[in-house]
Structure formats: structure tokens, C-alpha cells
Write an enzyme that holds these catalytic residues in place. Structure first.
Site, mmCIF file in Angstrom:
data_model
loop_
_atom_site.group_PDB
_atom_site.id
_atom_site.type_symbol
_atom_site.label_atom_id
_atom_site.label_comp_id
_atom_site.label_asym_id
_atom_site.label_seq_id
_atom_site.Cartn_x
_atom_site.Cartn_y
_atom_site.Cartn_z
ATOM 1 N N SER A 9 -6.536 -2.479 -5.854
ATOM 2 C CA SER A 9 -5.433 -2.448 -4.899
ATOM 3 C C SER A 9 -4.667 -1.136 -5.021
ATOM 4 C CB SER A 9 -4.488 -3.628 -5.145
ATOM 5 O OG SER A 9 -3.330 -3.452 -4.367
ATOM 6 N N ASP A 36 -3.027 -2.490 1.000
ATOM 7 C CA ASP A 36 -2.002 -3.485 1.329
ATOM 8 C C ASP A 36 -0.961 -2.926 2.305
ATOM 9 O OD1 ASP A 36 -2.770 -5.729 -0.258
ATOM 10 O OD2 ASP A 36 -2.029 -4.712 -2.043
ATOM 11 N N ASP A 182 -6.841 -12.379 -4.878
ATOM 12 C CA ASP A 182 -5.907 -11.251 -5.012
ATOM 13 C C ASP A 182 -4.624 -11.721 -5.677
ATOM 14 O OD1 ASP A 182 -4.414 -8.943 -4.711
ATOM 15 O OD2 ASP A 182 -4.197 -9.133 -2.530
HETATM 16 O O1 LIG Z 1 -1.446 -8.003 -2.029
HETATM 17 C C1 LIG Z 1 -1.028 -7.874 -3.147
HETATM 18 C C2 LIG Z 1 0.352 -8.255 -3.464
HETATM 19 O O2 LIG Z 1 0.941 -8.737 -2.324
HETATM 20 C C3 LIG Z 1 -1.959 -7.400 -4.189
HETATM 21 O O3 LIG Z 1 -3.044 -6.683 -3.666
HETATM 22 C C4 LIG Z 1 -1.387 -6.720 -5.382
HETATM 23 O O4 LIG Z 1 -1.304 -5.340 -5.188
HETATM 24 C C5 LIG Z 1 -2.258 -7.000 -6.576
HETATM 25 O O5 LIG Z 1 -1.682 -6.430 -7.691
HETATM 26 P P1 LIG Z 1 -1.927 -7.019 -9.138
HETATM 27 O O6 LIG Z 1 -1.400 -8.431 -9.135
HETATM 28 O O7 LIG Z 1 -3.405 -6.979 -9.368
HETATM 29 O O8 LIG Z 1 -1.155 -6.098 -10.029
#
Ligand SMILES: O=C(CO)[C@@H](O)[C@H](O)COP(=O)(O)O
Length: 224
Positions: A9, A36, A182
Site C-alpha cells: 500500500s 488508496d 487489506d
Molecule cells: O486502505 C487502507 C487503509 O484504509 C490500507 O491499504 C492501509 O494503507 C494498509 O496499511 P497497513 O494496515 O498495512 O499499515
């Protein structure tokens, strides 16, 4: 052994160093990224739009998985996606909670028309019955294991249980739909979602900015 797709991400990347972060993914056999898009309406956070994505895809060849956490406000629903489609994403995901039935159909049709995998996301509190009727016509379902909005949150285990239920339904009906997870993924929680039968694993803070990125990436990609 099953091969899992890892989609880091970009939310957790270092934007002063984005090219290096993405190159590091490619050097470790990761050719997907999860992008995102947040609007400070559907979720309490604001991120990036289509220009940054177009800049990325014009320079780096990776499969792009766009995760829209937005309430679309353009007069014509599909207009919102035009600039993102120009970046040639592999897959686009919208939240089932942010659309009515008409918009959901428009979104799925738009993806199909543009040869983009159509994906729907479910937030932790949303039951899968809301999404079951779409399984035969979508390519992917994204199960959120944190409340959408921020990276670095803790994994919500009961939400991951939905992966197991979906796996059963998909396999019993011979659907081709992949299951993506996710939120809060690390070396331990990835084992749980693999056992449930996930296909695509998104990870942000577990990977980006970590000195042992390569070992972590290997752990996520391998079997339990
Ligand atoms: O969409 C989302 C949060 O809304 C994710 O994609 C986060 O970016 C994942 O981050 P981690 O929990 O892996 O740190």
C-alpha cells in the site's frame, strides 16, 4: 504451493523517495501496488488523486490496484473515474457502502468496458450478504480488516472470518472471483488470512520503511 499476490500500500511509502520505494518492490518480485484514494468524506482522511498515479505508471511498469475510499460526487457518476483509467490500472475497487445499486452496476460495467478488473470492498462491519449477489459478475472482493482511512492500524480478526465464508461460496459455485485482504497485515496476521483462503494480500506499514523489506516481502509471499 499457492502463490499469493502481494500489493504494497503506497499509503505507507515515503513520498520524497517514492521511486526508490517502488523500485524496491520490483527488486523483490513484487509487481503490484495498492493505491488508496481517500476523499475526507467516505473516510476521515485525504490522500492522492489521478495525477500522481499517472506519473507513476508513465515511469514504472507495475500492476495498479486502485482502492477508492470515496463518495463519488460528480454529476455523472462515471466521470469521476476517467483520469484514473488513463493510468491503465489492472483493477479498481469501490466500497459497497459508498454506492447505491445503480452506481454499483455503473461501476462494474465501467470496469468491464475498459478491461479493468472490477472489485468491490467490504468494511469490517459490513456483512457479506450485501455483496454475495455480485460475486458472479465481479473479479475481486476486498475484505477490509481495519476501518478504512489509515495505515498502521491493528488487524480486526473477526472481519477476516469473512474470507473463509467467501472462499467456500466462491469454490462451491466455481466463481473466478479472487479474494483480497487489506489492513493490519504482518507476518502473523498473514498466516490467518492465508489459512482462510485469501489470494491477494495488501500490506503497508509492515513493508515500507522497513530495513528488512526483502525478508518481510518473502514471508508474505510464501506459504504458511
Ligand atoms: O486502505 C487502507 C487503509 O484504509 C490500507 O491499504 C492501509 O494503507 C494498509 O496499511 P497497513 O494496515 O498495512 O499499515
Amino acid at each position: 504451493m499457492k502463490k499469493f499476490i502481494i500489493a504494497p500500500s503506497v499509503l505507507s511509502a515515503n513520498y520524497m523517495n517514492l521511486k526508490n520505494d517502488l523500485t524496491q518492490c520490483l527488486e523483490n518480485d513484487i509487481n503490484w501496488i495498492h493505491y488508496d484514494v481517500m476523499d475526507y468524506d467516505f473516510v476521515p482522511n485525504l490522500t492522492f488523486g489521478s495525477k500522481i498515479l499517472q506519473d507513476i505508471t508513465s515511469q514504472i511498469k507495475m500492476n495498479i490496484d486502485i482502492h477508492f475510499m470515496v463518495k463519488v460526487k460528480t454529476k455523472n457518476f462515471t466521470d469521476f473515474f476517467v483520469e484514473y483509467i488513463k493510468a491503465n490500472p489492472q483493477m479498481m475497487t469501490m466500497h459497497i457502502e459508498s454506492m447505491n445499486a445503480k452506481e454499483t452496476k455503473l461501476f462494474i460495467d465501467l470496469c468491464k468496458k475498459n478491461n479493468i478488473k472490477a472489485s468491490l470492498a467490504v468494511s469490517p462491519q459490513t456483512p457479506i450478504k450485501k455483496i454475495i449477489k455480485y460475486l458472479p459478475i465481479i473479479d475481486n472482493i476486498l475484505v477490509m480488516t481495519v476501518e478504512p482511512g489509515f495505515g498502521g492500524q491493528s488487524f480486526i480478526e473477526h472481519a477476516a472470518g469473512k474470507i473463509g465464508l467467501l472462499r467456500k461460496i466462491i469454490d462451491q459455485n466455481n466463481y473466478k472471483t479472487t479474494i483480497e485482504v487489506d489492513g493490519g497485515i504482518n507476518s502473523e496476521t498473514s498466516k490467518i488470512v492465508k489459512d482462510y483462503g485469501v489470494d491477494i494480500i495488501v500490506a503497508g506499514s509492515y513493508l515500507f520503511g522497513q530495513k528488512d523489506f526483502a525478508q518481510r516481502a518473502k514471508k508474505l509471499a510464501g506459504g504458511n
